[in-house]
Design a protein around this motif. Structure first.
Motif, PDB file in Angstrom:
ATOM      1  N   TRP A   4     -36.441  -8.587 -43.336  1.00 18.83           N
ATOM      2  CA  TRP A   4     -37.599  -7.736 -43.124  1.00 18.83           C
ATOM      3  C   TRP A   4     -38.427  -7.514 -44.391  1.00 18.83           C
ATOM      4  CZ3 TRP A   4     -38.878  -7.219 -38.291  1.00 18.83           C
ATOM      5  CH2 TRP A   4     -37.898  -7.339 -37.318  1.00 18.83           C
ATOM      6  N   HIS A   5     -37.910  -7.845 -45.562  1.00 18.34           N
ATOM      7  CA  HIS A   5     -38.662  -7.670 -46.809  1.00 18.34           C
ATOM      8  C   HIS A   5     -39.282  -8.969 -47.296  1.00 18.34           C
ATOM      9  CE1 HIS A   5     -37.533  -3.519 -47.303  1.00 18.34           C
ATOM     10  NE2 HIS A   5     -36.298  -3.861 -46.979  1.00 18.34           N
ATOM     11  N   SER A   6     -39.207 -10.008 -46.492  1.00 16.94           N
ATOM     12  CA  SER A   6     -39.777 -11.287 -46.921  1.00 16.94           C
ATOM     13  C   SER A   6     -40.915 -11.681 -45.996  1.00 16.94           C
ATOM     14  CB  SER A   6     -38.697 -12.370 -46.931  1.00 16.94           C
ATOM     15  OG  SER A   6     -38.289 -12.645 -45.610  1.00 16.94           O
ATOM     16  N   GLU A   7     -41.527 -12.793 -46.309  1.00 24.14           N
ATOM     17  CA  GLU A   7     -42.565 -13.354 -45.468  1.00 24.14           C
ATOM     18  C   GLU A   7     -42.226 -14.814 -45.222  1.00 24.14           C
ATOM     19  OE1 GLU A   7     -45.873 -14.552 -48.765  1.00 24.14           O
ATOM     20  OE2 GLU A   7     -45.980 -12.531 -47.945  1.00 24.14           O
ATOM     21  N   PHE A   8     -43.044 -15.482 -44.433  1.00 23.70           N
ATOM     22  CA  PHE A   8     -42.713 -16.841 -44.035  1.00 23.70           C
ATOM     23  C   PHE A   8     -42.517 -17.771 -45.234  1.00 23.70           C
ATOM     24  CE2 PHE A   8     -43.868 -21.181 -42.838  1.00 23.70           C
ATOM     25  CZ  PHE A   8     -42.865 -21.417 -41.919  1.00 23.70           C
ATOM     26  N   ARG A   9     -43.343 -17.624 -46.266  1.00 23.99           N
ATOM     27  CA  ARG A   9     -43.207 -18.509 -47.436  1.00 23.99           C
ATOM     28  C   ARG A   9     -41.822 -18.409 -48.064  1.00 23.99           C
ATOM     29  NH1 ARG A   9     -48.385 -16.680 -50.355  1.00 23.99           N
ATOM     30  NH2 ARG A   9     -49.217 -16.187 -48.358  1.00 23.99           N
ATOM     31  N   ASP A  10     -41.246 -17.215 -48.046  1.00 26.63           N
ATOM     32  CA  ASP A  10     -39.894 -17.030 -48.582  1.00 26.63           C
ATOM     33  C   ASP A  10     -38.864 -17.765 -47.723  1.00 26.63           C
ATOM     34  OD1 ASP A  10     -40.967 -15.269 -50.501  1.00 26.63           O
ATOM     35  OD2 ASP A  10     -40.698 -13.554 -49.156  1.00 26.63           O
ATOM     36  N   ILE A  11     -39.010 -17.650 -46.411  1.00 21.17           N
ATOM     37  CA  ILE A  11     -38.096 -18.330 -45.484  1.00 21.17           C
ATOM     38  C   ILE A  11     -38.229 -19.836 -45.642  1.00 21.17           C
ATOM     39  CG2 ILE A  11     -37.588 -18.737 -43.030  1.00 21.17           C
ATOM     40  CD1 ILE A  11     -38.603 -15.788 -42.591  1.00 21.17           C
ATOM     41  N   LEU A  12     -39.462 -20.331 -45.706  1.00 21.13           N
ATOM     42  CA  LEU A  12     -39.706 -21.758 -45.875  1.00 21.13           C
ATOM     43  C   LEU A  12     -39.079 -22.269 -47.171  1.00 21.13           C
ATOM     44  CD1 LEU A  12     -41.062 -24.434 -45.052  1.00 21.13           C
ATOM     45  CD2 LEU A  12     -43.147 -23.603 -46.179  1.00 21.13           C
ATOM     46  N   ALA A  13     -39.303 -21.573 -48.268  1.00 22.92           N
ATOM     47  CA  ALA A  13     -38.758 -22.011 -49.559  1.00 22.92           C
ATOM     48  C   ALA A  13     -37.235 -22.055 -49.523  1.00 22.92           C
ATOM     49  CB  ALA A  13     -39.241 -21.089 -50.675  1.00 22.92           C
ATOM     50  N   ALA A  14     -36.610 -21.024 -48.952  1.00 21.11           N
ATOM     51  CA  ALA A  14     -35.151 -20.986 -48.882  1.00 21.11           C
ATOM     52  C   ALA A  14     -34.615 -22.130 -48.024  1.00 21.11           C
ATOM     53  CB  ALA A  14     -34.692 -19.646 -48.323  1.00 21.11           C
ATOM     54  N   CYS A  15     -35.271 -22.415 -46.904  1.00 23.44           N
ATOM     55  CA  CYS A  15     -34.805 -23.493 -46.015  1.00 23.44           C
ATOM     56  C   CYS A  15     -35.058 -24.870 -46.616  1.00 23.44           C
ATOM     57  CB  CYS A  15     -35.471 -23.361 -44.647  1.00 23.44           C
ATOM     58  SG  CYS A  15     -34.895 -21.935 -43.698  1.00 23.44           S
ATOM     59  N   ARG A  16     -36.185 -25.057 -47.283  1.00 23.75           N
ATOM     60  CA  ARG A  16     -36.473 -26.349 -47.916  1.00 23.75           C
ATOM     61  C   ARG A  16     -35.478 -26.663 -49.030  1.00 23.75           C
ATOM     62  NH1 ARG A  16     -41.450 -29.038 -47.781  1.00 23.75           N
ATOM     63  NH2 ARG A  16     -41.180 -29.415 -50.000  1.00 23.75           N
ATOM     64  N   ASP A  17     -34.943 -25.629 -49.670  1.00 25.42           N
ATOM     65  CA  ASP A  17     -33.994 -25.817 -50.766  1.00 25.42           C
ATOM     66  C   ASP A  17     -32.572 -26.118 -50.304  1.00 25.42           C
ATOM     67  OD1 ASP A  17     -35.954 -25.446 -52.659  1.00 25.42           O
ATOM     68  OD2 ASP A  17     -35.433 -23.353 -53.076  1.00 25.42           O
ATOM     69  N   LEU A  18     -32.314 -25.986 -49.012  1.00 29.74           N
ATOM     70  CA  LEU A  18     -30.973 -26.254 -48.510  1.00 29.74           C
ATOM     71  C   LEU A  18     -30.621 -27.730 -48.665  1.00 29.74           C
ATOM     72  CD1 LEU A  18     -31.114 -24.118 -45.246  1.00 29.74           C
ATOM     73  CD2 LEU A  18     -29.766 -23.619 -47.304  1.00 29.74           C
ATOM     74  N   LYS A  19     -29.364 -28.003 -48.890  1.00 30.46           N
ATOM     75  CA  LYS A  19     -28.908 -29.386 -49.043  1.00 30.46           C
ATOM     76  C   LYS A  19     -28.652 -30.003 -47.674  1.00 30.46           C
ATOM     77  CE  LYS A  19     -27.006 -28.940 -53.647  1.00 30.46           C
ATOM     78  NZ  LYS A  19     -28.323 -28.781 -54.159  1.00 30.46           N
ATOM     79  N   GLY A  20     -28.694 -31.322 -47.615  1.00 27.95           N
ATOM     80  CA  GLY A  20     -28.344 -32.043 -46.402  1.00 27.95           C
ATOM     81  C   GLY A  20     -29.390 -31.940 -45.311  1.00 27.95           C
ATOM     82  N   ASP A  21     -28.910 -32.091 -44.068  1.00 23.56           N
ATOM     83  CA  ASP A  21     -29.800 -32.122 -42.912  1.00 23.56           C
ATOM     84  C   ASP A  21     -30.582 -30.829 -42.731  1.00 23.56           C
ATOM     85  OD1 ASP A  21     -28.829 -34.648 -42.440  1.00 23.56           O
ATOM     86  OD2 ASP A  21     -27.540 -34.072 -40.762  1.00 23.56           O
ATOM     87  N   ARG A  22     -29.983 -29.699 -43.074  1.00 22.81           N
ATOM     88  CA  ARG A  22     -30.685 -28.411 -42.914  1.00 22.81           C
ATOM     89  C   ARG A  22     -31.976 -28.398 -43.730  1.00 22.81           C
ATOM     90  NH1 ARG A  22     -25.234 -27.170 -42.533  1.00 22.81           N
ATOM     91  NH2 ARG A  22     -24.702 -25.608 -40.968  1.00 22.81           N
ATOM     92  N   GLY A  23     -31.891 -28.806 -44.974  1.00 23.91           N
ATOM     93  CA  GLY A  23     -33.082 -28.852 -45.815  1.00 23.91           C
ATOM     94  C   GLY A  23     -34.040 -29.941 -45.387  1.00 23.91           C
ATOM     95  N   GLU A  24     -33.496 -31.068 -44.937  1.00 28.88           N
ATOM     96  CA  GLU A  24     -34.359 -32.182 -44.507  1.00 28.88           C
ATOM     97  C   GLU A  24     -35.242 -31.774 -43.329  1.00 28.88           C
ATOM     98  OE1 GLU A  24     -34.196 -36.749 -42.817  1.00 28.88           O
ATOM     99  OE2 GLU A  24     -32.384 -35.907 -43.693  1.00 28.88           O
ATOM    100  N   ILE A  25     -34.669 -31.043 -42.384  1.00 24.30           N
ATOM    101  CA  ILE A  25     -35.455 -30.592 -41.229  1.00 24.30           C
ATOM    102  C   ILE A  25     -36.642 -29.747 -41.691  1.00 24.30           C
ATOM    103  CG2 ILE A  25     -35.406 -29.098 -39.190  1.00 24.30           C
ATOM    104  CD1 ILE A  25     -32.440 -30.052 -38.828  1.00 24.30           C
ATOM    105  N   SER A  26     -36.399 -28.805 -42.573  1.00 24.03           N
ATOM    106  CA  SER A  26     -37.484 -27.936 -43.050  1.00 24.03           C
ATOM    107  C   SER A  26     -38.502 -28.698 -43.883  1.00 24.03           C
ATOM    108  CB  SER A  26     -36.904 -26.766 -43.849  1.00 24.03           C
ATOM    109  OG  SER A  26     -36.129 -25.946 -43.000  1.00 24.03           O
TER     110      SER A  26
END
Length: 193
Positions: free
Chosen positions: A71-93
């Motif tokens: 609740w204290h973040s915005e979409f850009r924060d979610i996007l950045a965190a997901c893009r930084d994930l390793k493997g398939d999770r990050g690849e999807i984002s």
């Protein structure tokens, strides 16, 4: 020195057809995520192809994404965190990162219509047809599609652009959308199995 963000009003595009991407920017961080991950990556590649075709045709794209309780973040924060994930999770984002002209809304519940400005946006855009893709076919995609049908939109949920934790769950959801709610579920990419 901090640069002030512009509060200049931007016009919404007129778009009779809209591509709605549901929960595609997703950390896939839940106990059964391993069950959905392989098909989520396949769906992400199919979604990327479809999105490319849609934008070339001038269709608007709206990302309706879960806020994952941040609740204290915005979409850009979610996007950045997901893009930084390793493997398939990050690849999807990384594969499905929104373009600058794409619209983004955050949703607190399963349906993209519940407690969001989506219906208002679609009305302002004069949308009549929605193509709904994303995760998961038997939860957020299904509930968004059923709400869209109840609101009078023509709905296409391309079966190759969704994923679920099992083939049975996906099949049951898509058959329900097709048989009961009269959504089209034809594939977006016909040359693929």
């Amino acid at each position: 020195m901090t640069r002030a963000r512009s509060l200049k009003q931007t016009a919404l595009p007129h778009s009779p057809e809209v591509l709605l991407l549901v929960d595609v920017i997703n950390p896939l961080d839940f106990p059964t995520a391993q069950d959905i991950l392989p098909t989520a990556l396949q769906a992400a590649h199919a979604i990327a192809k479809l999105k490319n075709r849609c934008t070339r045709r001038g269709m608007s794209c709206i990302y309706a994404n879960d806020n994952y309780g941040t609740w204290h973040s915005e979409f850009r924060d979610i996007l950045a965190a997901c893009r930084d994930l390793k493997g398939d999770r990050g690849e999807i984002s990384r594969l499905l990162t929104p373009e600058p002209d794409d619209l983004v809304i955050l949703k607190p519940q399963h349906s993209a219509f519940h407690s969001t400005p989506l219906q208002h946006l679609l009305t302002e855009m004069k949308a009549e047809k929605l193509t709904i893709v994303g995760l998961a076919a038997d939860m957020c995609v299904m509930l968004t599609a059923t709400d869209a049908r109840m609101l009078g939109y023509e709905v296409w949920v391309p079966e190759d652009c969704t994923a679920a934790e099992s083939p049975e769950r996906k099949s049951n959801a898509l058959q329900q959308l097709h048989g009961v709610f009269k959504c089209s579920i034809r594939r977006a990419n016909r040359s693929e199995k």
